[in-house]
Design a protein around this motif. Structure first.
Motif, PDB file in Angstrom:
ATOM      1  N   PHE A 198       0.834  -1.204   0.000  1.00  0.00           N
ATOM      2  CA  PHE A 198       0.000   0.000   0.000  1.00  0.00           C
ATOM      3  C   PHE A 198       0.873   1.261   0.000  1.00  0.00           C
ATOM      4  CE2 PHE A 198      -2.852  -3.236   1.729  1.00  0.00           C
ATOM      5  CZ  PHE A 198      -3.953  -3.040   0.927  1.00  0.00           C
ATOM      6  N   GLU A 199       2.058   1.151   0.613  1.00  0.00           N
ATOM      7  CA  GLU A 199       2.949   2.303   0.690  1.00  0.00           C
ATOM      8  C   GLU A 199       3.684   2.556  -0.632  1.00  0.00           C
ATOM      9  OE1 GLU A 199       3.269  -0.600   2.024  1.00  0.00           O
ATOM     10  OE2 GLU A 199       5.272  -1.374   1.616  1.00  0.00           O
ATOM     11  N   ASP A 200       3.573   1.633  -1.571  1.00  0.00           N
ATOM     12  CA  ASP A 200       4.282   1.760  -2.850  1.00  0.00           C
ATOM     13  C   ASP A 200       3.481   2.536  -3.892  1.00  0.00           C
ATOM     14  OD1 ASP A 200       6.405   0.239  -1.884  1.00  0.00           O
ATOM     15  OD2 ASP A 200       5.457  -1.648  -2.492  1.00  0.00           O
ATOM     16  N   VAL A 201       2.297   2.970  -3.527  1.00  0.00           N
ATOM     17  CA  VAL A 201       1.397   3.632  -4.476  1.00  0.00           C
ATOM     18  C   VAL A 201       0.755   4.840  -3.798  1.00  0.00           C
ATOM     19  CG1 VAL A 201      -0.748   3.347  -5.795  1.00  0.00           C
ATOM     20  CG2 VAL A 201       0.869   1.448  -5.633  1.00  0.00           C
ATOM     21  N   ARG A 202       0.649   5.927  -4.531  1.00  0.00           N
ATOM     22  CA  ARG A 202      -0.129   7.069  -4.044  1.00  0.00           C
ATOM     23  C   ARG A 202      -1.316   7.275  -4.967  1.00  0.00           C
ATOM     24  NH1 ARG A 202       2.621   5.975  -0.556  1.00  0.00           N
ATOM     25  NH2 ARG A 202       3.909   7.271   0.782  1.00  0.00           N
ATOM     26  N   VAL A 203      -2.471   7.388  -4.368  1.00  0.00           N
ATOM     27  CA  VAL A 203      -3.703   7.501  -5.142  1.00  0.00           C
ATOM     28  C   VAL A 203      -4.278   8.904  -4.989  1.00  0.00           C
ATOM     29  CG1 VAL A 203      -6.110   6.730  -5.246  1.00  0.00           C
ATOM     30  CG2 VAL A 203      -4.276   5.054  -5.101  1.00  0.00           C
ATOM     31  N   ARG A 204      -4.747   9.434  -6.098  1.00  0.00           N
ATOM     32  CA  ARG A 204      -5.468  10.707  -6.077  1.00  0.00           C
ATOM     33  C   ARG A 204      -6.876  10.439  -6.588  1.00  0.00           C
ATOM     34  NH1 ARG A 204      -4.918  16.145  -6.122  1.00  0.00           N
ATOM     35  NH2 ARG A 204      -6.487  17.217  -7.357  1.00  0.00           N
ATOM     36  N   ILE A 205      -7.829  10.749  -5.739  1.00  0.00           N
ATOM     37  CA  ILE A 205      -9.218  10.449  -6.075  1.00  0.00           C
ATOM     38  C   ILE A 205      -9.930  11.716  -6.522  1.00  0.00           C
ATOM     39  CG2 ILE A 205     -11.443   9.723  -5.126  1.00  0.00           C
ATOM     40  CD1 ILE A 205      -9.799   7.777  -3.367  1.00  0.00           C
ATOM     41  N   GLU A 206     -10.590  11.599  -7.656  1.00  0.00           N
ATOM     42  CA  GLU A 206     -11.415  12.694  -8.158  1.00  0.00           C
ATOM     43  C   GLU A 206     -12.823  12.158  -8.365  1.00  0.00           C
ATOM     44  OE1 GLU A 206      -9.272  14.156 -11.534  1.00  0.00           O
ATOM     45  OE2 GLU A 206      -7.446  14.254 -10.337  1.00  0.00           O
ATOM     46  N   GLU A 207     -13.665  12.975  -8.999  1.00  0.00           N
ATOM     47  CA  GLU A 207     -15.053  12.589  -9.169  1.00  0.00           C
ATOM     48  C   GLU A 207     -15.157  11.339 -10.049  1.00  0.00           C
ATOM     49  OE1 GLU A 207     -17.461  15.811 -10.434  1.00  0.00           O
ATOM     50  OE2 GLU A 207     -19.171  14.529 -10.842  1.00  0.00           O
ATOM     51  N   LEU A 208     -15.485  10.235  -9.435  1.00  0.00           N
ATOM     52  CA  LEU A 208     -15.704   8.949 -10.110  1.00  0.00           C
ATOM     53  C   LEU A 208     -14.469   8.417 -10.840  1.00  0.00           C
ATOM     54  CD1 LEU A 208     -19.332   9.499 -11.487  1.00  0.00           C
ATOM     55  CD2 LEU A 208     -18.620   8.467  -9.332  1.00  0.00           C
ATOM     56  N   ARG A 209     -13.321   9.051 -10.643  1.00  0.00           N
ATOM     57  CA  ARG A 209     -12.076   8.601 -11.282  1.00  0.00           C
ATOM     58  C   ARG A 209     -10.953   8.633 -10.271  1.00  0.00           C
ATOM     59  NH1 ARG A 209     -12.086   9.155 -16.905  1.00  0.00           N
ATOM     60  NH2 ARG A 209     -14.067   9.982 -17.653  1.00  0.00           N
ATOM     61  N   PHE A 210      -9.882   7.914 -10.559  1.00  0.00           N
ATOM     62  CA  PHE A 210      -8.697   8.047  -9.726  1.00  0.00           C
ATOM     63  C   PHE A 210      -7.439   7.748 -10.543  1.00  0.00           C
ATOM     64  CE2 PHE A 210      -7.550   3.577  -9.009  1.00  0.00           C
ATOM     65  CZ  PHE A 210      -8.736   2.901  -9.264  1.00  0.00           C
ATOM     66  N   THR A 211      -6.330   8.285 -10.046  1.00  0.00           N
ATOM     67  CA  THR A 211      -5.033   7.940 -10.621  1.00  0.00           C
ATOM     68  C   THR A 211      -4.188   7.348  -9.508  1.00  0.00           C
ATOM     69  OG1 THR A 211      -4.287  10.192 -10.202  1.00  0.00           O
ATOM     70  CG2 THR A 211      -5.059   9.709 -12.424  1.00  0.00           C
ATOM     71  N   LYS A 249       5.446   4.233  -6.742  1.00  0.00           N
ATOM     72  CA  LYS A 249       6.687   4.718  -6.132  1.00  0.00           C
ATOM     73  C   LYS A 249       7.798   3.681  -6.279  1.00  0.00           C
ATOM     74  CE  LYS A 249       6.321   7.221  -2.317  1.00  0.00           C
ATOM     75  NZ  LYS A 249       6.272   8.672  -2.441  1.00  0.00           N
ATOM     76  N   VAL A 250       7.521   2.656  -7.041  1.00  0.00           N
ATOM     77  CA  VAL A 250       8.499   1.598  -7.323  1.00  0.00           C
ATOM     78  C   VAL A 250       8.523   1.403  -8.841  1.00  0.00           C
ATOM     79  CG1 VAL A 250       8.195   0.408  -5.127  1.00  0.00           C
ATOM     80  CG2 VAL A 250       6.704  -0.178  -7.047  1.00  0.00           C
ATOM     81  N   PRO A 251       9.592   0.779  -9.377  1.00  0.00           N
ATOM     82  CA  PRO A 251       9.635   0.571 -10.831  1.00  0.00           C
ATOM     83  C   PRO A 251       8.435  -0.248 -11.298  1.00  0.00           C
ATOM     84  CG  PRO A 251      11.775   0.132  -9.837  1.00  0.00           C
ATOM     85  CD  PRO A 251      10.816   0.319  -8.703  1.00  0.00           C
ATOM     86  N   GLY A 252       7.858   0.188 -12.409  1.00  0.00           N
ATOM     87  CA  GLY A 252       6.673  -0.485 -12.926  1.00  0.00           C
ATOM     88  C   GLY A 252       7.013  -1.478 -14.019  1.00  0.00           C
ATOM     89  N   PRO A 253       6.018  -2.234 -14.461  1.00  0.00           N
ATOM     90  CA  PRO A 253       6.238  -3.184 -15.548  1.00  0.00           C
ATOM     91  C   PRO A 253       6.484  -2.453 -16.875  1.00  0.00           C
ATOM     92  CG  PRO A 253       3.905  -3.050 -14.987  1.00  0.00           C
ATOM     93  CD  PRO A 253       4.632  -2.224 -13.979  1.00  0.00           C
TER      94      PRO A 253
END
Ligand SMILES: CC(C)(COP(=O)(O)OP(=O)(O)OC[C@H]1O[C@@H](n2cnc3c(N)ncnc32)[C@H](O)[C@@H]1OP(=O)(O)O)[C@@H](O)C(=O)NCCC(=O)NCCS
Length: 205
Positions: free
Chosen positions: A156-169, A173-177
């Motif tokens: 859970f600590e490896d990701v930061r989420v930003r929540i908006e209206e009905l969407r999120f990004t 924080k770690v290398p991705g695929p």
């Protein structure tokens, strides 16, 4: 979900679901609740696959518990009290998919501090949604899309989420695929809160 993703969802459980013997063996010694969620989850998965035109075939868990989908198929299963669902797609159309359902209730005592970080999110006002549970739900959907691409744990600590209206990004924080030669640095998804449930879905590619 884009139209290339086939979905099946059920509010509750379905009577007389026929599982393959191999699938039944997975829950042979499981408690009743686990048997019900697995059975209806598999029912949804089979239904979703049939909507893609695929024949029925056993859907067994891999070593990590992630379902082993037929070749060329990506997918995700979720279940919580009162809701079960599956989403599947052809791998040529979608890189990965992750779905999660949660009760729209606060997280249990002590769980939020393991999941929620100061720079994690903005809370949308007026949606009647428990923000900590929404964040948890989005992160679980991210994990279910992440795992088939990497075969790796994601905390859970490896990701930061930003929540908006009905969407999120979700920003990694770690290398991705690497997909099509490009590193995945984050995910985008959608969420909804309705019928005492929170649903989140992530589609990659
Ligand atoms: C695997 C996990 C995400 C499941 O979520 P959950 O809310 O507990 O349960 P759900 O009912 O929504 O989903 C369970 C389904 O997820 C699927 N699943 C299990 N492990 C999986 C994995 N490694 N990858 C993808 N899907 C997985 C299975 O289909 C399972 O159902 P089944 O056993 O009946 O087939 C969760 O238990 C977990 O381990 N989380 C920790 C990792 C994490 O979320 N990190 C966040 C990073 S941002």
């Amino acid at each position: 979900m884009p139209p290339t993703v086939a979905i099946a969802e059920v509010f509750g459980d379905v009577a007389d679901v026929e599982l393959f013997p191999e699938e039944q063996a997975v829950i042979a010694v499981a408690i009743e609740g686990r048997r019900r969620e697995f059975t209806t989850g598999r029912h949804c998965a089979h239904l979703a696959l049939s909507r893609l035109g695929l024949p029925r075939t056993p859907l067994l868990p891999g070593p990590s518990r992630a379902p082993m989908w037929p070749p060329g198929i990506v997918g995700s299963i979720t279940h919580c009290e009162g809701y079960r669902a599956a989403a599947v797609a052809h791998a040529q159309d979608i890189g990965s998919v992750g779905i999660d359902a949660e009760p729209n209730q606060p997280l249990p005592e002590g769980v939020a501090r393991l999941v929620v970080f100061d720079d994690d999110y903005t809370v949308p006002a007026g949606y009647g949604v428990h923000a900590d549970r929404l964040l948890f739900c989005c992160k679980e959907a991210v994990y279910k899309a992440w795992y088939p691409l990497t075969g790796r744990w994601l905390g859970f600590e490896d990701v930061r989420v930003r929540i908006e209206e009905l969407r999120f990004t979700a920003k990694l924080k770690v290398p991705g695929p690497i997909l099509d030669g490009v590193e995945v640095t984050g995910f985008t998804g959608r969420w909804i809160a309705r019928d005492r449930l929170i649903l989140a879905a992530v589609v990659v590619g």
